[in-house]
Design an enzyme around this catalytic site. Structure first.
Site, short mmCIF file in Angstrom:
data_model
loop_
_atom_site.label_atom_id
_atom_site.label_comp_id
_atom_site.label_asym_id
_atom_site.label_seq_id
_atom_site.Cartn_x
_atom_site.Cartn_y
_atom_site.Cartn_z
N GLU A 107 0.84 -1.21 0.00
CA GLU A 107 0.00 0.00 0.00
C GLU A 107 0.87 1.26 0.00
O GLU A 107 1.90 1.26 0.69
CB GLU A 107 -0.91 0.00 1.24
N HIS A 164 -8.17 0.78 1.96
CA HIS A 164 -7.93 0.49 3.39
C HIS A 164 -8.81 1.38 4.29
O HIS A 164 -8.30 2.19 5.07
CB HIS A 164 -6.44 0.67 3.74
C1 DGY Z 1 -6.20 -1.74 11.75
O1 DGY Z 1 -6.64 -1.24 12.76
O2 DGY Z 1 -5.39 -2.66 11.77
C2 DGY Z 1 -6.65 -1.17 10.45
O3 DGY Z 1 -6.28 -1.97 9.39
C3 DGY Z 1 -6.08 0.23 10.28
O4 DGY Z 1 -4.70 0.14 10.41
#
Ligand code: DGY
Length: 321
Positions: A270, A288
């Site tokens: 990403e 995401h």
């Molecule tokens: C998490 O809380 O792991 C989400 O993917 C955001 O980073």
């Protein structure tokens, strides 16, 4: 009388204002107003200049960064339930405390998993593309047909908090039959679900596979061989971490219609998303956003601040890793 100097805290990315204000009231805090991720060199430099860092998924804090010779940082209050961005073994070895932000984002992330399950099975990305591109020629009884999910089998890979919340929605609100694979036995669920003995069995049985295992392992939990076991009508959804599945194998399976579709909120590198993936109509792609609601991102920031406060007060952390 001169009071004790405030602890120096670096917040690597922009947080909701109310969280930043709270941190600024208690710490000598350095914020990131422009919200551009720090480079590895900047993170390494920060290790020698701050008492604690509040990082997130976009900050890779590996062994080299943790081992800077002049390290001052004693605490990493990660904003995120996932912590594969941090080399936990090295942090433990060096005595650097790490915390994360579980629970507060469970429902929001399960909602996004359901959104991707529905988007993939109903083909909404291809349909929306057609409409936006001006290719829609009007209603058709036999056009744009997706697959219904009622009575279909949802295979949950990793029956932790988010896996369970997704399964609960699918079973109770959408009438799906739930099977799951989890390394340890899971009991006491408040909905019907069957624990399977192997991931292979799940991959072959499911109409929709939803992945909820942490990333950061040496190899993806869902690998090419397992993707190869899926039905040609099946869909794969990932809201965990990009490296939880073999992304290249998934792209090949989608390109060759070995599976029907996919929904992805997370990617291997990403924010890079391969052109080959973006070109496909049978995959829904999100940047995401599993936990991305105003309320949840604020709660995550507040929980990170709670962990920080507990660490410096020498009390039990609410959510240590
Ligand atoms: C998490 O809380 O792991 C989400 O993917 C955001 O980073």
């Amino acid at each position: 009388m001169v009071g004790a100097a405030l602890k120096k805290v670096l917040v690597t990315r922009k947080l909701p204002e109310v969280v930043e204000e709270r941190l600024a009231a208690s710490y000598d805090v350095t914020l990131n107003a422009v919200d551009v991720p720090l480079t590895a060199a900047e993170l390494a430099d920060a290790m020698g200049r701050f008492d604690a860092i509040v990082p997130t998924v976009s900050d890779t804090i590996g062994s080299e960064i943790l081992r800077v010779p002049n390290r001052q940082v004693a605490m990493l209050a990660n904003v995120g339930v996932g912590f594969s961005n941090i080399d936990i073994d090295t942090a433990r070895e060096l005595g650097v405390t790490v915390s994360n932000t579980p629970d507060v984002l469970t429902d929001a992330t399960a909602d996004i998993a359901m959104l991707l399950i529905l988007a993939s099975t109903r083909g909404s990305t291809a349909a929306e593309r057609k409409l936006r591109d001006g290719r829609w020629e009007g209603f058709s009884i036999v056009g744009d047909l997706g697959a219904g999910i009622q009575g279909k089998v949802l295979g949950i890979v990793g029956m932790g908090r988010i896996g369970q919340a997704t399964a609960r929605r699918a079973a109770l609100a959408f009438g799906m039959e739930v099977v799951f694979f989890n390394r340890s036995e899971v009991t006491g669920l408040d909905f019907d679900a069957t624990q399977l003995d192997s991931l292979d069995e799940l991959m072959a049985a499911a109409d929709v596979v939803s992945v909820h295992v942490p990333g950061g392992s040496d190899a993806p939990v869902v690998d090419a061989q397992q993707i190869g076991l899926m039905k040609p009508t099946a869909h794969l959804v990932n809201t965990a971490r990009g490296d939880s599945i073999d992304q290249e194998a998934l792209i090949t399976a989608l390109q060759t219609n070995k599976i029907a579709g996919a929904g992805l909120d997370v990617f291997v590198d990403e924010p890079q998303v391969p052109d080959s993936l973006r070109a496909l109509d049978n995959v829904t792609l999100l940047p995401h956003v599993g936990s991305a609601t105003e309320e949840v991102r604020t709660a995550m920031g507040m929980l990170a601040a709670d962990n920080l406060d507990a660490f410096f007060a020498g009390t039990q952390l609410p959510s240590p890793v």
